[in-house]
Design a protein around this motif. Structure first.
Motif, PDB file in Angstrom:
ATOM      1  N   GLY A 111       0.771  -1.222   0.045  1.00 38.10           N
ATOM      2  CA  GLY A 111       0.178   0.051  -0.071  1.00 38.10           C
ATOM      3  C   GLY A 111       0.748   1.101  -0.068  1.00 38.10           C
ATOM      4  O   GLY A 111       0.640   2.321  -0.811  1.00 38.10           O
ATOM      5  N   GLN A 112       2.000   1.306   0.701  1.00 36.34           N
ATOM      6  CA  GLN A 112       2.792   2.262   0.900  1.00 36.34           C
ATOM      7  C   GLN A 112       3.516   2.431  -0.449  1.00 36.34           C
ATOM      8  O   GLN A 112       3.677   3.634  -0.955  1.00 36.34           O
ATOM      9  CB  GLN A 112       4.080   2.115   1.809  1.00 36.34           C
ATOM     10  CG  GLN A 112       5.186   3.478   1.869  1.00 36.34           C
ATOM     11  CD  GLN A 112       6.061   2.924   2.813  1.00 36.34           C
ATOM     12  OE1 GLN A 112       5.949   3.131   4.016  1.00 36.34           O
ATOM     13  NE2 GLN A 112       7.201   2.600   2.337  1.00 36.34           N
ATOM     14  N   ALA A 113       3.970   1.400  -1.290  1.00 35.79           N
ATOM     15  CA  ALA A 113       4.706   1.702  -2.296  1.00 35.79           C
ATOM     16  C   ALA A 113       3.726   2.276  -3.506  1.00 35.79           C
ATOM     17  O   ALA A 113       4.320   2.911  -4.370  1.00 35.79           O
ATOM     18  CB  ALA A 113       5.160   0.310  -2.751  1.00 35.79           C
ATOM     19  N   ILE A 114       2.624   1.786  -3.644  1.00 36.85           N
ATOM     20  CA  ILE A 114       1.635   2.331  -4.584  1.00 36.85           C
ATOM     21  C   ILE A 114       1.231   3.955  -4.191  1.00 36.85           C
ATOM     22  O   ILE A 114       1.231   4.507  -5.194  1.00 36.85           O
ATOM     23  CB  ILE A 114       0.180   1.582  -4.474  1.00 36.85           C
ATOM     24  CG1 ILE A 114       0.563   0.107  -5.068  1.00 36.85           C
ATOM     25  CG2 ILE A 114      -0.779   2.231  -5.078  1.00 36.85           C
ATOM     26  CD1 ILE A 114      -0.829  -0.904  -4.778  1.00 36.85           C
ATOM     27  N   GLU A 115       0.969   4.014  -2.904  1.00 39.88           N
ATOM     28  CA  GLU A 115       0.901   5.628  -2.636  1.00 39.88           C
ATOM     29  C   GLU A 115       2.179   6.254  -2.948  1.00 39.88           C
ATOM     30  O   GLU A 115       1.962   7.428  -3.560  1.00 39.88           O
ATOM     31  CB  GLU A 115       0.600   5.603  -1.197  1.00 39.88           C
ATOM     32  CG  GLU A 115       0.548   7.253  -0.736  1.00 39.88           C
ATOM     33  CD  GLU A 115      -0.618   7.924  -1.372  1.00 39.88           C
ATOM     34  OE1 GLU A 115      -0.554   9.096  -1.360  1.00 39.88           O
ATOM     35  OE2 GLU A 115      -1.435   7.258  -1.714  1.00 39.88           O
ATOM     36  N   LEU A 116       3.318   5.859  -2.830  1.00 41.56           N
ATOM     37  CA  LEU A 116       4.601   6.670  -3.089  1.00 41.56           C
ATOM     38  C   LEU A 116       4.756   6.657  -4.491  1.00 41.56           C
ATOM     39  O   LEU A 116       5.369   7.703  -4.987  1.00 41.56           O
ATOM     40  CB  LEU A 116       5.810   6.221  -2.241  1.00 41.56           C
ATOM     41  CG  LEU A 116       5.876   6.193  -0.981  1.00 41.56           C
ATOM     42  CD1 LEU A 116       6.988   5.418  -0.375  1.00 41.56           C
ATOM     43  CD2 LEU A 116       5.904   7.681  -0.228  1.00 41.56           C
ATOM     44  N   ALA A 117       4.308   5.737  -5.359  1.00 43.03           N
ATOM     45  CA  ALA A 117       4.325   5.807  -6.935  1.00 43.03           C
ATOM     46  C   ALA A 117       3.725   6.874  -7.354  1.00 43.03           C
ATOM     47  O   ALA A 117       4.099   7.929  -8.205  1.00 43.03           O
ATOM     48  CB  ALA A 117       3.846   4.571  -7.505  1.00 43.03           C
ATOM     49  N   ARG A 118       2.470   7.180  -6.750  1.00 38.57           N
ATOM     50  CA  ARG A 118       1.398   8.081  -7.193  1.00 38.57           C
ATOM     51  C   ARG A 118       2.242   9.572  -6.836  1.00 38.57           C
ATOM     52  O   ARG A 118       1.924  10.671  -7.466  1.00 38.57           O
ATOM     53  CB  ARG A 118       0.090   8.081  -6.542  1.00 38.57           C
ATOM     54  CG  ARG A 118      -0.481   6.651  -7.192  1.00 38.57           C
ATOM     55  CD  ARG A 118      -1.805   6.318  -6.549  1.00 38.57           C
ATOM     56  NE  ARG A 118      -2.515   5.127  -7.157  1.00 38.57           N
ATOM     57  CZ  ARG A 118      -3.399   4.509  -6.451  1.00 38.57           C
ATOM     58  NH1 ARG A 118      -3.727   4.589  -5.184  1.00 38.57           N
ATOM     59  NH2 ARG A 118      -3.983   3.321  -7.162  1.00 38.57           N
ATOM     60  N   ARG A 119       2.631   9.481  -5.574  1.00 37.40           N
ATOM     61  CA  ARG A 119       3.152  11.062  -5.063  1.00 37.40           C
ATOM     62  C   ARG A 119       4.488  11.576  -6.099  1.00 37.40           C
ATOM     63  O   ARG A 119       4.624  12.579  -6.326  1.00 37.40           O
ATOM     64  CB  ARG A 119       3.680  10.716  -3.590  1.00 37.40           C
ATOM     65  CG  ARG A 119       2.414  10.784  -2.518  1.00 37.40           C
ATOM     66  CD  ARG A 119       2.811  10.594  -1.350  1.00 37.40           C
ATOM     67  NE  ARG A 119       1.695  10.900  -0.280  1.00 37.40           N
ATOM     68  CZ  ARG A 119       1.931  11.447   0.951  1.00 37.40           C
ATOM     69  NH1 ARG A 119       3.195  12.224   1.188  1.00 37.40           N
ATOM     70  NH2 ARG A 119       1.036  11.447   1.772  1.00 37.40           N
ATOM     71  N   ALA A 120       5.205  10.190  -6.394  1.00 39.44           N
ATOM     72  CA  ALA A 120       6.454  10.575  -7.201  1.00 39.44           C
ATOM     73  C   ALA A 120       6.018  11.120  -8.577  1.00 39.44           C
ATOM     74  O   ALA A 120       6.496  12.208  -8.856  1.00 39.44           O
ATOM     75  CB  ALA A 120       7.215   9.398  -7.352  1.00 39.44           C
ATOM     76  N   GLU A 121       4.995  10.635  -9.113  1.00 39.19           N
ATOM     77  CA  GLU A 121       4.184  11.397 -10.273  1.00 39.19           C
ATOM     78  C   GLU A 121       3.891  12.631 -10.126  1.00 39.19           C
ATOM     79  O   GLU A 121       4.239  13.545 -10.940  1.00 39.19           O
ATOM     80  CB  GLU A 121       3.167  10.277 -10.919  1.00 39.19           C
ATOM     81  CG  GLU A 121       2.797  10.670 -12.146  1.00 39.19           C
ATOM     82  CD  GLU A 121       1.857   9.732 -12.618  1.00 39.19           C
ATOM     83  OE1 GLU A 121       1.683   9.745 -13.890  1.00 39.19           O
ATOM     84  OE2 GLU A 121       1.000   9.060 -11.955  1.00 39.19           O
ATOM     85  N   ALA A 122       3.119  12.908  -9.022  1.00 38.82           N
ATOM     86  CA  ALA A 122       2.732  14.142  -8.805  1.00 38.82           C
ATOM     87  C   ALA A 122       3.691  15.145  -8.680  1.00 38.82           C
ATOM     88  O   ALA A 122       3.714  16.301  -9.024  1.00 38.82           O
ATOM     89  CB  ALA A 122       1.823  14.280  -7.711  1.00 38.82           C
ATOM     90  N   ALA A 123       4.966  14.538  -8.027  1.00 39.52           N
ATOM     91  CA  ALA A 123       6.161  15.513  -7.845  1.00 39.52           C
ATOM     92  C   ALA A 123       6.940  15.862  -8.987  1.00 39.52           C
ATOM     93  O   ALA A 123       7.761  16.822  -9.108  1.00 39.52           O
ATOM     94  CB  ALA A 123       6.881  14.906  -6.495  1.00 39.52           C
ATOM     95  N   GLY A 124       6.685  15.195 -10.121  1.00 41.05           N
ATOM     96  CA  GLY A 124       7.454  15.275 -11.302  1.00 41.05           C
ATOM     97  C   GLY A 124       8.434  14.376 -11.504  1.00 41.05           C
ATOM     98  O   GLY A 124       9.447  14.505 -12.550  1.00 41.05           O
ATOM     99  N   ALA A 125       8.728  13.333 -10.793  1.00 44.95           N
ATOM    100  CA  ALA A 125       9.774  12.298 -11.038  1.00 44.95           C
ATOM    101  C   ALA A 125       9.577  11.657 -12.318  1.00 44.95           C
ATOM    102  O   ALA A 125       8.189  11.501 -13.002  1.00 44.95           O
ATOM    103  CB  ALA A 125       9.695  11.287  -9.977  1.00 44.95           C
ATOM    104  N   ASP A 126      10.475  11.018 -12.910  1.00 45.00           N
ATOM    105  CA  ASP A 126      10.731  10.453 -14.208  1.00 45.00           C
ATOM    106  C   ASP A 126      10.356   9.054 -14.359  1.00 45.00           C
ATOM    107  O   ASP A 126      10.058   8.406 -15.250  1.00 45.00           O
ATOM    108  CB  ASP A 126      12.118  10.817 -14.846  1.00 45.00           C
ATOM    109  CG  ASP A 126      12.032  12.213 -15.169  1.00 45.00           C
ATOM    110  OD1 ASP A 126      11.268  12.847 -16.003  1.00 45.00           O
ATOM    111  OD2 ASP A 126      13.055  12.980 -14.644  1.00 45.00           O
TER     112      ASP A 126
END
Length: 308
Positions: free
Chosen positions: A83-98
């Motif tokens: 659950g954390q990994a999925i949430e962090l993936a979405r946050r990384a996308e929102a933060a502009g990660a590649d």
């Protein structure tokens, strides 16, 4: 996505109260960009992913993206509980990660089928491509990586296990899948020491925690490595990296603690490490200072031909 240069894993600075210090993070990342890293990996192992909250990871990734400004790819750490990994993936996308580096699941072990499902669910959580971290509880087989390579969103593998036979089989298996764009890199601690062997396996890239601490020397090593200057590369290993590894191996977690200490010794007050890691004692700090002095001397010597 292609990488060209040392893969840079920045530390996460903390202030005297132990809070994340984004100003120092920006300074840390910015000062290393002039040494042309191939990619920047914030909030990963060297950045103490294990000790950060989700909000802190998002802030670290966002600040890194801001500083890098699109010059090289920014790959955010994710992982731990699904659950954390999925949430962090979405946050990384929102933060502009590649892209994402999928660190191992937390605590529990699982069969290979479960690991495949874990990676696929992380990959499905955002539009970002994923690099698999082959380490700890995430030990992938050649057949598993062949299956994951069928997913175009899985773009690479970072090997942190060090089983060269298994690594060779994985390279061959992914090659059989027809993925010519798949990226492999050596993610062992102080990877410079083993990269000569990894290149022979078909794993040409490597991560460098030393780049975060002494980028001039790490760049000199990389230039010698890619140019085939074995005399220089072996000298740098013998005089700098081998002593560093001997010091690193004295205490678990020193692969991160020494890097932060070295950055502090070189003038950037990035703070301590968070538990369960510990800082070096005075004798170890003195030895690290001696090793860094050797590294500075070597970097100065090779600067005209390798670093400039």
């Amino acid at each position: 996505m292609a990488f060209d240069g040392v893969l840079f894993f920045p530390v996460t600075p903390f202030d005297e109260q132990g809070a994340v210090e984004l100003g120092l993070l920006r300074e840390h990342v910015s000062s290393r960009l002039e040494h042309s890293p191939g990619g920047v990996f914030p909030a990963c192992g060297t950045g103490e992913f294990h000790a950060l909250t989700g909000d802190e990871i998002s802030a670290v990734v966002g600040a890194t993206v801001e500083v890098v400004g699109g010059r090289v790819p920014v790959i955010s750490g994710t992982g731990g509980p699904l659950g954390q990994a999925i949430e962090l993936a979405r946050r990384a996308e929102a933060a502009g990660a590649d892209a994402l580096l999928a660190l191992p699941p937390y605590l529990v072990g699982g069969p290979v089928e479960g690991l495949i499902s874990y990676v696929e669910q992380v990959a499905a959580a955002s539009s970002l491509p994923v690099i698999v971290y082959h380490r700890g509880t995430a030990r992938f087989t050649p057949a598993a990586m062949r299956r994951l390579a069928a997913n175009p969103k899985v773009i690479g593998l970072k090997d942190g296990i060090g089983d060269v036979g298994l690594a060779q089989e994985i390279v061959l298996a992914v090659g059989e899948s027809g993925r010519g764009d798949f990226q492999f890199f050596n993610g062992l601690l102080t990877a410079e020491l083993t990269q000569g062997a990894y290149r022979g396996l078909g794993i040409p890239l490597y991560s460098s925690a030393a780049f975060a601490m002494i980028p001039e020397l790490a760049t000199a090593h990389y230039r010698a490595y890619v140019s085939g200057d074995e005399q220089t590369r072996l000298r740098l290993l013998r005089e700098f990296y081998v002593p560093l590894v001997r010091l690193r191996d004295q205490v678990p977690g020193f692969g991160v603690s020494l890097i932060k200490a070295g950055i502090r010794q070189r003038g950037l007050p990035v703070g301590s490490v968070r538990a369960p890691l510990v800082d070096p004692n005075p004798a170890q700090l003195a030895e690290l200072e001696r090793i860094l002095a050797v590294g500075d001397s070597l970097a100065d010597e090779y600067a005209p031909s390798l670093v400039a």
